[in-house]
Design an enzyme around this catalytic site. Structure first.
Site: not given
Ligand code: PLP
Length: 406
Positions: A123, A200, A203, A226, A364
């Site tokens: 992401h 990270d 998900q 999430k 993203c």
């Molecule tokens: N990393 C992953 C794999 C994501 O799917 C997301 C959000 O969709 C993020 C990071 C960013 O999360 P946040 O917008 O809650 O900071």
């Protein structure tokens, strides 16, 4: 409780009773944000109506209650992910802020020419903070490619390590492909090369049991919105020795021990990394979200989502022109797809008219889109409250959209 938590828990989510364009809402945008159960919103209400006062700053009863609830949330998170202590749990605004914290602060300990390994399926939140660091400190970014079915190319991964590798930063689960990465193997590999592993977990956290101690993760991060929790809160778990040697990320109240114009000393963990008033209302409500997940059981949630994934994927593949991106074995309940060469936006818009909420676009993950040779996909992602009946309606809607688009 029946074996299908989807049916049992729907009553906890009033939003699922909404109609969209006159149709029953079918919410399949869970990878972006899950919906929030009544219990979590009740905690937010109770925080505002009964316990609201700034934390850690008062001797009065309300402040001590709010502080107690925030610190109880920290203990709840620690227990949920197997953190050995509560001081290793740092509250942030979300995954994005947590990665920025690590890249900025741990990044201060890196030198020009040091290497950070990322993957093609990250992401933007796990790409851009490292690029900013690269511009500031001259670190070098290396990227692990993916295989045709959307898994990490582990041989290529191994070949990217060098004596300059200092950080490996990888998603636990891809938000586009649904691939569940072998993070234990990746963490061990990073450690063998003297690098730290940043995972990270955005998900993964609401779908897979995470045990940071068993994984031996150096950093693990995720967002509350999430995982059926409130917006505005995230968690950074870090290894204690690393957090201790990292400089503060932001300066301000709460993160100090003593301030003078000549010199400031910093608070102990975790407060060193929590400058300013935290979102203690939503942090307290995260406790309820974790209780909600634990009440149903992550194993049951995973089983249910897996069942929906299998069921839906099989039916989707019968639709002429269906192209699914990400077919790794054992993947998470995230289905990115296109129908023929139709634009993802058109498919998403037509599905919305039929009451179905899916995400469209690059998710993203533009570098991943480039690797796949597409601009974007439609993404359907499942959560505990989705049902087979909804999946049937989704398939019927997809068939309608496919014939409308010709
Ligand atoms: N990393 C992953 C794999 C994501 O799917 C997301 C959000 O969709 C993020 C990071 C960013 O999360 P946040 O917008 O809650 O900071």
């Amino acid at each position: 409780m029946s074996n299908n938590p989807g049916f049992d828990c729907r009553k906890d989510f009033p939003i699922l009773e909404r109609k969209i364009h006159g149709k029953e809402l079918i919410y399949l945008d869970n990878a972006a944000s899950t919906q929030t159960p009544r219990q979590v919103v009740d905690t937010i209400g109770a925080m505002y109506f009964t316990h609201k006062a700034n934390v850690h700053r008062g001797v009065h009863t309300l402040s001590m209650e709010a502080t107690g609830l925030q610190e109880a949330a920290r203990a709840k998170v620690a227990d949920f992910i197997g953190s050995p202590t509560t001081e290793q749990i740092i509250f942030t605004r979300g995954t994005t802020e947590a990665i920025n914290l690590v890249a900025s602060s741990y990044g201060e300990l890196l030198n020009e020419g040091d290497e950070v390994i990322l993957t093609q399926m990250e992401h933007h939140a796990n790409i851009v903070p490292w690029q900013l660091l690269s511009q500031r400190r001259g670190i070098v970014i290396k990227v692990v490619p993916i295989t045709a079915n959307g898994q990490l190319d582990m041989d290529a991964f191994k070949s990217l390590f060098s004596p300059r590798t200092k950080v490996v930063s990888v998603c636990h689960v891809s938000n586009v492909l649904g691939t569940i990465n072998p993070i234990k193997e990746i963490i061990d590999m990073a450690h063998r090369h003297g690098a730290v592993a940043v995972i990270d977990g955005a998900q993964a956290i609401a779908h897979i049991k995470v045990d940071v101690k068993a994984l031996d993760a150096d950093f693990y991060l995720f967002s509350s919105h999430k995982m059926y929790g409130p917006c505005g809160v995230g968690v950074l778990y870090g290894r204690k020795e690393l957090l201790e040697k990292m400089p503060p990320y932001q300066g301000g109240g709460e993160m100090i021990s003593h301030v003078s114009f000549e010199r400031t000393t910093y608070a102990d963990l975790p407060y060193k990394f929590e400058a300013g008033t935290p979102d203690y209302v939503d942090i307290a409500a995260l406790t309820t979200a974790i209780d909600y997940i634990s009440g149903i059981g992550l194993d049951r949630i995973a089983q249910h989502e897996h069942d929906l994934l299998q069921y839906t994927t099989e039916k989707m593949l019968q639709i002429p022109g269906m192209r699914i991106f990400g077919t790794a074995p054992g993947k998470s309940a995230v289905i990115s797809f296109l129908i023929g060469n139709e634009h993802h936006y058109d498919i998403g818009l037509l599905l919305d008219k039929l009451g179905i909420a899916v995400r469209t676009g690059h998710h993203c993950a533009q570098p991943l889109m480039q690797a796949l040779g597409i601009e974007g996909t439609v993404r359907a992602s499942m959560a505990v409250y989705n049902t087979r009946e909804e999946c049937d309606n989704f398939i019927a809607a997809l068939n309608r959209v496919a014939s409308m688009l010709g």
